[in-house]
Design a protein around this motif. Structure first.
Motif, PDB file in Angstrom:
ATOM      1  N   TYR A 249       6.187   1.041   2.582  1.00 56.12           N
ATOM      2  CA  TYR A 249       5.603  -0.278   2.324  1.00 56.12           C
ATOM      3  C   TYR A 249       4.901  -0.217   0.965  1.00 56.12           C
ATOM      4  O   TYR A 249       3.974   0.577   0.775  1.00 56.12           O
ATOM      5  CB  TYR A 249       4.599  -0.649   3.409  1.00 56.12           C
ATOM      6  CG  TYR A 249       5.214  -0.906   4.762  1.00 56.12           C
ATOM      7  CD1 TYR A 249       5.758  -2.156   5.062  1.00 56.12           C
ATOM      8  CD2 TYR A 249       5.246   0.083   5.742  1.00 56.12           C
ATOM      9  CE1 TYR A 249       6.314  -2.412   6.318  1.00 56.12           C
ATOM     10  CE2 TYR A 249       5.796  -0.165   6.995  1.00 56.12           C
ATOM     11  CZ  TYR A 249       6.326  -1.405   7.271  1.00 56.12           C
ATOM     12  OH  TYR A 249       6.877  -1.657   8.517  1.00 56.12           O
ATOM     13  N   VAL A 250       5.336  -1.042   0.038  1.00 60.36           N
ATOM     14  CA  VAL A 250       4.775  -1.062  -1.313  1.00 60.36           C
ATOM     15  C   VAL A 250       3.897  -2.302  -1.437  1.00 60.36           C
ATOM     16  O   VAL A 250       4.386  -3.433  -1.336  1.00 60.36           O
ATOM     17  CB  VAL A 250       5.896  -1.072  -2.369  1.00 60.36           C
ATOM     18  CG1 VAL A 250       5.311  -1.022  -3.773  1.00 60.36           C
ATOM     19  CG2 VAL A 250       6.858   0.093  -2.141  1.00 60.36           C
TER      20      VAL A 250
ATOM     21  N   THR B 131       5.141   2.485 -13.336  1.00 63.10           N
ATOM     22  CA  THR B 131       6.261   1.989 -12.533  1.00 63.10           C
ATOM     23  C   THR B 131       7.377   3.025 -12.406  1.00 63.10           C
ATOM     24  O   THR B 131       7.842   3.296 -11.291  1.00 63.10           O
ATOM     25  CB  THR B 131       6.784   0.678 -13.130  1.00 63.10           C
ATOM     26  OG1 THR B 131       5.806  -0.343 -12.927  1.00 63.10           O
ATOM     27  CG2 THR B 131       8.093   0.250 -12.490  1.00 63.10           C
ATOM     28  N   PRO B 132       7.849   3.646 -13.506  1.00 57.92           N
ATOM     29  CA  PRO B 132       8.894   4.659 -13.346  1.00 57.92           C
ATOM     30  C   PRO B 132       8.458   5.833 -12.476  1.00 57.92           C
ATOM     31  O   PRO B 132       9.261   6.388 -11.718  1.00 57.92           O
ATOM     32  CB  PRO B 132       9.183   5.113 -14.783  1.00 57.92           C
ATOM     33  CG  PRO B 132       8.739   3.979 -15.650  1.00 57.92           C
ATOM     34  CD  PRO B 132       7.557   3.394 -14.942  1.00 57.92           C
ATOM     35  N   GLN B 133       7.193   6.213 -12.579  1.00 53.37           N
ATOM     36  CA  GLN B 133       6.702   7.326 -11.765  1.00 53.37           C
ATOM     37  C   GLN B 133       6.725   6.977 -10.280  1.00 53.37           C
ATOM     38  O   GLN B 133       7.104   7.804  -9.437  1.00 53.37           O
ATOM     39  CB  GLN B 133       5.281   7.699 -12.194  1.00 53.37           C
ATOM     40  CG  GLN B 133       5.201   8.421 -13.521  1.00 53.37           C
ATOM     41  CD  GLN B 133       3.771   8.614 -13.995  1.00 53.37           C
ATOM     42  OE1 GLN B 133       2.894   7.795 -13.729  1.00 53.37           O
ATOM     43  NE2 GLN B 133       3.534   9.703 -14.713  1.00 53.37           N
ATOM     44  N   ILE B 134       6.324   5.754  -9.941  1.00 51.12           N
ATOM     45  CA  ILE B 134       6.338   5.335  -8.539  1.00 51.12           C
ATOM     46  C   ILE B 134       7.766   5.315  -8.008  1.00 51.12           C
ATOM     47  O   ILE B 134       8.056   5.805  -6.901  1.00 51.12           O
ATOM     48  CB  ILE B 134       5.680   3.956  -8.370  1.00 51.12           C
ATOM     49  CG1 ILE B 134       4.194   4.022  -8.730  1.00 51.12           C
ATOM     50  CG2 ILE B 134       5.847   3.446  -6.937  1.00 51.12           C
ATOM     51  CD1 ILE B 134       3.528   2.667  -8.814  1.00 51.12           C
ATOM     52  N   ALA B 135       8.655   4.752  -8.810  1.00 53.72           N
ATOM     53  CA  ALA B 135      10.055   4.687  -8.384  1.00 53.72           C
ATOM     54  C   ALA B 135      10.633   6.088  -8.189  1.00 53.72           C
ATOM     55  O   ALA B 135      11.330   6.350  -7.193  1.00 53.72           O
ATOM     56  CB  ALA B 135      10.869   3.906  -9.415  1.00 53.72           C
TER      57      ALA B 135
ATOM     58  N   SER C 277       1.097  -6.768  -8.064  1.00 53.32           N
ATOM     59  CA  SER C 277       2.320  -6.235  -7.460  1.00 53.32           C
ATOM     60  C   SER C 277       3.118  -5.469  -8.520  1.00 53.32           C
ATOM     61  O   SER C 277       2.826  -5.530  -9.714  1.00 53.32           O
ATOM     62  CB  SER C 277       3.158  -7.362  -6.872  1.00 53.32           C
ATOM     63  OG  SER C 277       3.601  -8.240  -7.897  1.00 53.32           O
ATOM     64  N   ARG C 278       4.151  -4.750  -8.067  1.00 51.31           N
ATOM     65  CA  ARG C 278       5.017  -3.991  -8.978  1.00 51.31           C
ATOM     66  C   ARG C 278       6.466  -4.198  -8.562  1.00 51.31           C
ATOM     67  O   ARG C 278       7.164  -3.252  -8.177  1.00 51.31           O
ATOM     68  CB  ARG C 278       4.684  -2.502  -8.919  1.00 51.31           C
ATOM     69  CG  ARG C 278       3.284  -2.114  -9.321  1.00 51.31           C
ATOM     70  CD  ARG C 278       3.128  -1.915 -10.819  1.00 51.31           C
ATOM     71  NE  ARG C 278       1.876  -1.204 -11.060  1.00 51.31           N
ATOM     72  CZ  ARG C 278       1.794   0.113 -11.197  1.00 51.31           C
ATOM     73  NH1 ARG C 278       2.883   0.854 -11.154  1.00 51.31           N
ATOM     74  NH2 ARG C 278       0.627   0.678 -11.388  1.00 51.31           N
ATOM     75  N   THR C 279       6.935  -5.412  -8.656  1.00 52.02           N
ATOM     76  CA  THR C 279       8.324  -5.689  -8.286  1.00 52.02           C
ATOM     77  C   THR C 279       9.290  -4.838  -9.097  1.00 52.02           C
ATOM     78  O   THR C 279      10.373  -4.472  -8.620  1.00 52.02           O
ATOM     79  CB  THR C 279       8.628  -7.188  -8.490  1.00 52.02           C
ATOM     80  OG1 THR C 279       7.723  -7.947  -7.679  1.00 52.02           O
ATOM     81  CG2 THR C 279      10.051  -7.521  -8.077  1.00 52.02           C
ATOM     82  N   ASP C 280       8.894  -4.492 -10.336  1.00 51.76           N
ATOM     83  CA  ASP C 280       9.801  -3.719 -11.185  1.00 51.76           C
ATOM     84  C   ASP C 280      10.065  -2.314 -10.648  1.00 51.76           C
ATOM     85  O   ASP C 280      11.040  -1.670 -11.046  1.00 51.76           O
ATOM     86  CB  ASP C 280       9.302  -3.665 -12.630  1.00 51.76           C
ATOM     87  CG  ASP C 280       7.829  -3.324 -12.751  1.00 51.76           C
ATOM     88  OD1 ASP C 280       7.133  -3.292 -11.715  1.00 51.76           O
ATOM     89  OD2 ASP C 280       7.366  -3.104 -13.877  1.00 51.76           O
TER      90      ASP C 280
END
Length: 635
Positions: free
Chosen positions: A270-271, A330-334, A355-358
């Motif tokens: 869940y993000v 964002t790249p780190q989370i992904a 939020s971080r939809t990306d």
């Protein structure tokens, strides 16, 4: 001009050669310019202009490794050249090194304090890092240098909204639009902030211009604010697509590329920025705690603040893994989600604050779904599903959603039955209410109150002597404006009663018992507040429209077995509310029926809801493993 592919010669030693290379770059001939820069640097390896210019070409190409090499060398040999630090910071930020990027921008600003691009970009990083005051200071410095700098004006105005300094924000949005009437989303930002303080200046004309702009594929409004002024699922889709295309295009690389995982339990992430004292968390807390841990491994990717609340404490215990990702890029989370081999990733926020939809644009998981926090399509190609019910998204509306629609059997909105409403009901006097008279209640956010619905409320007060309207206005400015609107409708402002915040949700719910009915808003319905009212035994009168957010209360009422409280026009909405207010026996019957239904409805069965949600997760996961299961997903 020396040919780009000419061998190194005496011309390389001439600064005119460098000027020619820069000219080529300015003309968009990057390949030729790159060749010339490299020739020049072979003779002058420490020249800051050539190093910077070459780095710009590499950054444009997203060749991060080579760009980093050039820039690390450049900042070492030419630390006095601010643009090298700025480009280095840009490369660091692009590769997820946010803190290092901020430090590099600070080095650039130490060399050149009026370096506008560094102020803007570092302000953006500070804003992303929730350091809003520091970000505001940087944008204000830009405005000291250039009072008409559009990006700084826009960022300052948005940050002022975060600080609830609405009048200043509105003034800045107005100034921005006077400079550039077509500034991206500017008209919508102005309208939305006005709605937050119930300032309906030129509302109908502004709304019409925003809607016309969206239909013409213009960036006139962000999609969340658009929901408060428009009741068309087709328009919502168009607005979301415009926003997604601009702000959240698919990433250049996918992290998951069809690999099969062999997990004993399905890994669900869940993000959300809202795993704290927030309506989404109130709704989902019981679901998180009810997951079948023998079948599901749950992961929280927390994007928001730790507010040290009681609810935050529950969240820390509710998951198998709780990851505070606030400081991660964002790249780190992904990449983290891919490394954890997440099977099903749920975006619980969509296009809402922080939020971080990306993250989802990198395709970190086989299954990616939009659920609960944002009531509509995200308009992207990389969100596979939207989890809904047949009331908020009727089957004939599925074409207005870029996600595949999957249906829960009851309402899509969860509730947490572990919340026990306080036994003691505060007196009317304690609530600031008159001892006698009908109490119309609407505890929605201020921005959801449209002038057309407010006009209905004022007519109800006119037609029901002694009645009052009980509101949950968040600030004095909103209250002052609402009282002025009431006065303009010929209603004594004292008939508007503003509820104060109470620390415990249990006590908040208990005071609903002193109201006679809940008047819903339109086109953006009550969501959590409507569920709260029904849980507390308060009937909800709603106007069910044609878009997801205008159909939520209708979904709740249908699920609880009270569809007679759903209307389909403002006139019918007013007529039903007036009937209930002037026919005490009818209202009493409705309340008795609601009291019975509350104990016999899936709306307040958290365990059942969780099992239904898990069944959807299993079906989506199977599709990712075995192919289409559309029938199983209820489409």
């Amino acid at each position: 001009m020396t040919a780009p592919n000419a061998p190194v010669s005496e011309a390389v030693l001439d600064q005119n050669f460098l000027v020619q290379a820069v000219t080529l770059q300015g003309q968009g001939q990057d390949d030729g310019a790159e060749s010339m820069f490299r020739q020049f640097l072979a003779a002058h390896p420490n020249d800051p202009v050539a190093l910077y210019s070459l780095a710009v070409i590499l950054l444009k190409r997203a060749d991060w490794d080579q760009a980093m090499q050039v820039l690390e060398h450049g900042t070492r040999v030419a630390p006095h050249f601010a643009q090298l630090w700025g480009a280095y910071a840009s490369a660091l930020h692009a590769t997820g090194q946010r803190d290092a990027a901020l430090a590099a921008y600070d080095k650039a600003l130490a060399v050149k304090p009026d370096y506008v691009e560094a102020l803007i970009n570092s302000g953006t990083i500070l804003r992303e890092s929730h350091q809003h005051l520091a970000a505001l200071e940087r944008f204000n410095k830009v405005l000291e240098i250039n009072p008409d700098y559009e990006t700084a004006l826009g960022n300052c105005a948005i940050l002022l909204t975060e600080f609830k300094r609405s009048e200043q924000a509105i003034g800045m949005f107005q100034r921005l639009l006077s400079i550039n009437p077509r500034y991206d989303y500017g008209l919508g930002l102005l309208c939305y902030e006005r709605m937050h303080i119930c300032d309906w200046t030129d509302f109908d004309n502004t709304a019409r211009n925003i809607i016309d702009g969206v239909r013409a594929h213009q960036r006139t409004c962000k999609s969340l604010g658009f929901m408060a002024i428009n009741d068309s699922a087709a328009d919502h889709l168009q607005c979301a697509r415009i926003f997604a295309e601009h702000k959240f295009p698919p990433a250049t690389r996918k992290l998951w590329n069809g690999e099969r995982y062999n997990h004993q339990r399905i890994r669900v992430a869940y993000v959300s920025p809202d795993l704290r004292e927030h309506p989404v968390c109130h709704l989902m807390a019981g679901i998180f705690e009810s997951h079948d841990r023998s079948r599901f491994e749950t992961v929280a990717i927390s994007l928001g603040i730790d507010d040290q609340s009681r609810l935050r404490g529950r969240m820390l215990k509710a998951f198998d893994h709780f990851i505070d990702a606030r400081t991660m890029s964002t790249p780190q989370i992904a990449q983290l989600m891919r490394d954890m081999e997440i099977d099903v990733a749920i975006d619980l926020a969509g296009y809402t604050s922080d939020s971080r939809t990306d993250v989802f644009s990198y395709r970190p998981a086989p299954v990616q779904a939009n659920y609960l926090g944002y009531p509509g399509t995200l308009g992207t190609s990389y969100i596979d599903y939207i989890i809904a019910d047949r009331h908020v998204i009727p089957p004939d509306h599925q074409g207005y959603y870029d996600e595949k629609v999957v249906y829960l059997p009851d309402s899509y909105l969860p509730t947490d039955v572990s919340i026990q409403i306080a036994e003691r009901t505060p007196t009317r006097e304690e609530c600031g209410l008159p001892e006698h008279g009908v109490v119309f209640c609407s505890f929605n956010h201020d921005y959801k109150i449209s002038p057309h619905v407010f006009a209905v409320w004022m007519r109800l007060l006119q037609q029901v002597p002694g009645s009052v309207l009980w509101l949950m206005s968040r600030n004095e400015l909103s209250q002052r404006n609402l009282c002025a609107h009431a006065q303009a409708h010929g209603i004594d402002p004292s008939r508007l009663v503003f509820a104060k915040r109470v620390p415990r949700v249990e006590d908040h719910l208990a005071r609903y018992r002193q109201a006679d009915m809940f008047l819903d808003t339109h086109p953006y319905n009550a969501h959590t507040t409507a569920a709260d009212a029904l849980m507390a035994g308060l009937p909800v009168v709603t106007y069910m429209g044609q878009s997801f957010p205008s159909r939520v209360a209708g979904s709740l009422l249908t699920t609880i077995g009270m569809p007679d409280l759903i209307t389909h026009s403002l006139a019918d909405y007013e007529a039903l509310a007036l009937k209930l207010a002037t026919q005490p026996e009818t209202l009493a019957d409705v309340k008795r029926h609601l009291a019975q239904q509350r104990h016999n409805t899936p709306l307040f069965d958290t365990e059942r809801f969780c099992r239904n949600l898990e069944a959807i997760y299993v079906a989506m996961w199977r599709q990712s493993q075995l192919g289409s299961v559309r029938d199983e997903l209820g489409q």
